[in-house]
Design an enzyme around this catalytic site. Structure first.
Site, mmCIF file in Angstrom:
data_model
loop_
_atom_site.group_PDB
_atom_site.id
_atom_site.type_symbol
_atom_site.label_atom_id
_atom_site.label_comp_id
_atom_site.label_asym_id
_atom_site.label_seq_id
_atom_site.Cartn_x
_atom_site.Cartn_y
_atom_site.Cartn_z
ATOM 1 N N GLU A 1 20.355 -6.580 -2.638
ATOM 2 C CA GLU A 1 20.559 -6.930 -1.235
ATOM 3 C C GLU A 1 19.722 -8.161 -0.878
ATOM 4 O OE1 GLU A 1 21.713 -2.553 0.520
ATOM 5 O OE2 GLU A 1 19.616 -3.100 0.596
ATOM 6 N N CYS B 1 15.585 -13.630 3.058
ATOM 7 C CA CYS B 1 14.739 -12.712 2.313
ATOM 8 C C CYS B 1 15.529 -12.339 1.053
ATOM 9 C CB CYS B 1 14.444 -11.491 3.183
ATOM 10 S SG CYS B 1 13.533 -10.213 2.322
ATOM 11 N N CYS C 1 13.114 -1.835 -8.847
ATOM 12 C CA CYS C 1 11.728 -2.309 -8.910
ATOM 13 C C CYS C 1 10.951 -1.417 -9.870
ATOM 14 C CB CYS C 1 11.086 -2.255 -7.520
ATOM 15 S SG CYS C 1 9.475 -3.092 -7.440
ATOM 16 N N CYS D 1 5.440 1.905 -5.125
ATOM 17 C CA CYS D 1 4.875 2.044 -3.780
ATOM 18 C C CYS D 1 5.547 3.228 -3.086
ATOM 19 C CB CYS D 1 5.090 0.772 -2.976
ATOM 20 S SG CYS D 1 4.448 -0.699 -3.801
ATOM 21 N N CYS E 1 8.052 2.734 0.002
ATOM 22 C CA CYS E 1 9.122 1.730 -0.088
ATOM 23 C C CYS E 1 10.398 2.319 -0.688
ATOM 24 C CB CYS E 1 8.645 0.553 -0.941
ATOM 25 S SG CYS E 1 9.901 -0.727 -1.170
ATOM 26 N N GLY F 1 12.399 -5.797 -5.612
ATOM 27 C CA GLY F 1 11.745 -6.213 -6.846
ATOM 28 C C GLY F 1 10.386 -6.849 -6.660
ATOM 29 N N SER G 1 6.012 -13.106 -2.199
ATOM 30 C CA SER G 1 5.228 -11.921 -1.837
ATOM 31 C C SER G 1 5.057 -11.030 -3.065
ATOM 32 C CB SER G 1 5.954 -11.158 -0.733
ATOM 33 O OG SER G 1 5.280 -9.946 -0.462
ATOM 34 N N SER H 1 0.847 -7.965 -0.690
ATOM 35 C CA SER H 1 1.025 -6.694 0.018
ATOM 36 C C SER H 1 -0.199 -5.841 -0.259
ATOM 37 C CB SER H 1 2.290 -5.997 -0.495
ATOM 38 O OG SER H 1 3.394 -6.843 -0.309
ATOM 39 N N LEU H 2 -1.111 -5.845 0.680
ATOM 40 C CA LEU H 2 -2.407 -5.206 0.416
ATOM 41 C C LEU H 2 -2.407 -3.742 0.871
ATOM 42 C CD1 LEU H 2 -5.153 -5.966 -0.812
ATOM 43 C CD2 LEU H 2 -5.946 -6.464 1.506
ATOM 44 N N HIS H 3 -2.178 -3.529 2.139
ATOM 45 C CA HIS H 3 -2.075 -2.189 2.742
ATOM 46 C C HIS H 3 -3.365 -1.367 2.740
ATOM 47 C CE1 HIS H 3 2.105 -3.024 3.242
ATOM 48 N NE2 HIS H 3 2.365 -2.992 1.948
ATOM 49 N N ASN I 1 8.610 0.961 8.570
ATOM 50 C CA ASN I 1 10.012 1.376 8.683
ATOM 51 C C ASN I 1 10.175 2.664 7.904
ATOM 52 O OD1 ASN I 1 10.833 -1.110 10.031
ATOM 53 N ND2 ASN I 1 10.323 -2.042 8.079
ATOM 54 N N CYS J 1 11.835 -4.519 6.160
ATOM 55 C CA CYS J 1 10.923 -4.410 5.011
ATOM 56 C C CYS J 1 10.930 -3.006 4.439
ATOM 57 C CB CYS J 1 9.485 -4.657 5.428
ATOM 58 S SG CYS J 1 9.100 -6.325 5.832
HETATM 59 N N1 SAH Z 1 7.183 -6.442 -4.513
HETATM 60 C C1 SAH Z 1 6.814 -7.481 -3.570
HETATM 61 C C2 SAH Z 1 7.999 -7.890 -2.742
HETATM 62 C C3 SAH Z 1 8.514 -6.850 -1.764
HETATM 63 S S1 SAH Z 1 8.101 -7.456 -0.231
HETATM 64 C C4 SAH Z 1 5.656 -7.011 -2.729
HETATM 65 O O1 SAH Z 1 5.278 -5.870 -2.855
HETATM 66 O O2 SAH Z 1 5.079 -7.815 -2.003
HETATM 67 C C5 SAH Z 1 8.394 -6.196 0.827
HETATM 68 C C6 SAH Z 1 7.244 -5.987 1.783
HETATM 69 O O3 SAH Z 1 7.562 -4.853 2.585
HETATM 70 C C7 SAH Z 1 5.939 -5.649 1.067
HETATM 71 O O4 SAH Z 1 4.856 -6.159 1.775
HETATM 72 C C8 SAH Z 1 5.943 -4.145 1.135
HETATM 73 O O5 SAH Z 1 4.662 -3.605 0.958
HETATM 74 C C9 SAH Z 1 6.518 -3.904 2.492
HETATM 75 N N2 SAH Z 1 7.104 -2.593 2.677
HETATM 76 C C10 SAH Z 1 7.594 -1.774 1.714
HETATM 77 N N3 SAH Z 1 8.064 -0.639 2.271
HETATM 78 C C11 SAH Z 1 7.885 -0.759 3.614
HETATM 79 C C12 SAH Z 1 8.213 0.065 4.726
HETATM 80 N N4 SAH Z 1 8.810 1.224 4.559
HETATM 81 N N5 SAH Z 1 7.895 -0.393 5.961
HETATM 82 C C13 SAH Z 1 7.307 -1.585 6.121
HETATM 83 N N6 SAH Z 1 6.986 -2.418 5.110
HETATM 84 C C14 SAH Z 1 7.271 -2.006 3.867
#
Ligand code: SAH
Length: 346
Positions: free
Chosen positions: A94, A107, A114, A118, A121, A165, A197, A220-222, A296, A339
């Site tokens: 997608e 995007c 992937c 995570c 995700c 991915g 990213s 993507s730190l979190h 999300n 996302c």
């Molecule tokens: N694999 C790469 C590219 C994916 S980017 C990465 O991890 O950066 C997608 C972004 O959306 C990342 O920052 C990821 O952490 C974030 N993401 C994943 N699931 C999400 C969700 N359910 N709600 C909000 N952000 C999310």
């Protein structure tokens, strides 16, 4: 048995020129075909109108153009467009067009599925089937550029590698795609308008730094606390924060390019003052920006977006420490285009 035809876009310009020279034609023919393949994004040899019929037939006999096909397009009430993109072998990824008043952002996906895990995700629920080829990434950008022109009367302005991915686990193809996107022989876009990213693969971040890439980096730190990050992004056990941070310091020393951190605040996971303090400490070695992304929900409610008080606390502490912070609202939620929601549901 018929010989399997080669994907013509796997050839470099020089290889294409050589192909013609070997047949007694002019190298210039290679330039013409190359222009059709990339700049003009031809879907067929037939479309190459300034090439003779015999030459087109010759190409047809030797090669295929594995162009992507947009199978389905969904439009969100906020203008966001999601494309289901069919690849030549039938797999689907997608890509998303995100319009604002001033820009159109594409995007794009870098892998089918992937390999990371995570837990928040949706894409991580699909197992990684394969890497995308450079042309399959390029085609997603071209398709979104056409949609932007058609529906918003303007060309695409920005690209983020935030689809399906992990781009740094398909490093060579992603870099080849970016090279085509930025080249005047491709789309001629500025690398400054491209953001890659990553969840953070230290070795590859160092490699990018060594190769002096000009696009932007988002991580993507979190969480900046190992125990917590590992619980939500299990691969953090393999690439712990101290290695990630060392790689990012190296990146900054080489590129002098600001790092963006993507960060979701979840209730009961990373919503305390201690979490913010760790984040401040993690990112203070270089100019940084933190994007607080809205969560999300993807399923049963194991993860829940933190309260607005917790978000406000993040914003005020980060700002007090001189770190730029933005709070991002989700786009395209109603069509599962936001996302973390890309999972080929339809
Ligand atoms: N694999 C790469 C590219 C994916 S980017 C990465 O991890 O950066 C997608 C972004 O959306 C990342 O920052 C990821 O952490 C974030 N993401 C994943 N699931 C999400 C969700 N359910 N709600 C909000 N952000 C999310």
């Amino acid at each position: 048995m018929e010989k399997k035809k080669k994907d013509i876009r796997a050839l470099t310009k020089d290889q294409l020129r050589d192909f013609f020279v070997d047949l007694g034609d002019k190298p210039f023919r290679g330039n013409q075909v190359y222009e059709w393949l990339w700049q003009k994004s031809a879907h067929s040899f037939e479309a190459m109108t300034n090439i003779s019929k015999e030459t087109r037939q010759l190409l047809e006999d030797h090669f295929v153009i594995n162009h992507i096909q947009v199978d389905q397009m969904q439009r969100s009430s906020d203008g966001t467009i999601k494309n289901a993109v069919r690849l030549h072998d039938g797999l689907v990824v997608e890509s998303v067009l995100i319009p604002t008043s001033t820009r159109t952002t594409a995007c794009v996906s870098s892998q089918v599925g992937c390999s990371l895990d995570c837990r928040f995700c949706a894409t991580s629920r699909l197992k990684r089937m394969r890497n995308l080829n450079p042309d399959e990434i390029y085609d997603q950008v071209v398709a979104i550029d056409s949609e932007s022109r058609l529906y918003f009367n303007r060309p695409l302005s920005n690209i983020v590698f935030m689809g399906m991915g992990e781009p740094l686990m398909n490093y060579n193809n992603v870099l080849k795609a970016i090279e085509k996107i930025t080249s005047p022989e491709g789309l001629g876009m500025s690398p400054k308008r491209i953001t890659l990213s990553t969840s953070g693969v230290p070795k590859m971040i160092r490699k990018m730094a060594d190769e002096s890439v000009k696009f932007k980096l988002a991580v993507s730190l979190h969480s900046a606390i190992d125990e917590i990050r590992t619980s939500i992004m299990p691969f953090n056990a393999t690439f712990p924060l101290k290695d990630l941070r060392a790689a990012l310091e190296y990146w900054y020393s080489k590129t002098k390019s600001r790092i963006t951190y993507e960060y979701v605040v979840w209730e009961g996971i990373n919503d305390t003052a201690k979490d913010v303090a760790a984040l401040v400490d993690f990112c203070k070695f270089a100019p940084s920006k933190v994007n607080l992304i809205e969560y999300n929900p993807i399923d049963d409610g194991e993860f829940k977006q933190a309260s607005s008080e917790a978000i406000d606390m993040y914003v005020s502490i980060l700002e007090k420490n001189g770190i730029t912070v933005t709070v991002r609202r989700s786009r395209g939620k109603d069509i599962d285009a936001a996302c973390g929601q890309l999972a080929n549901k339809s």
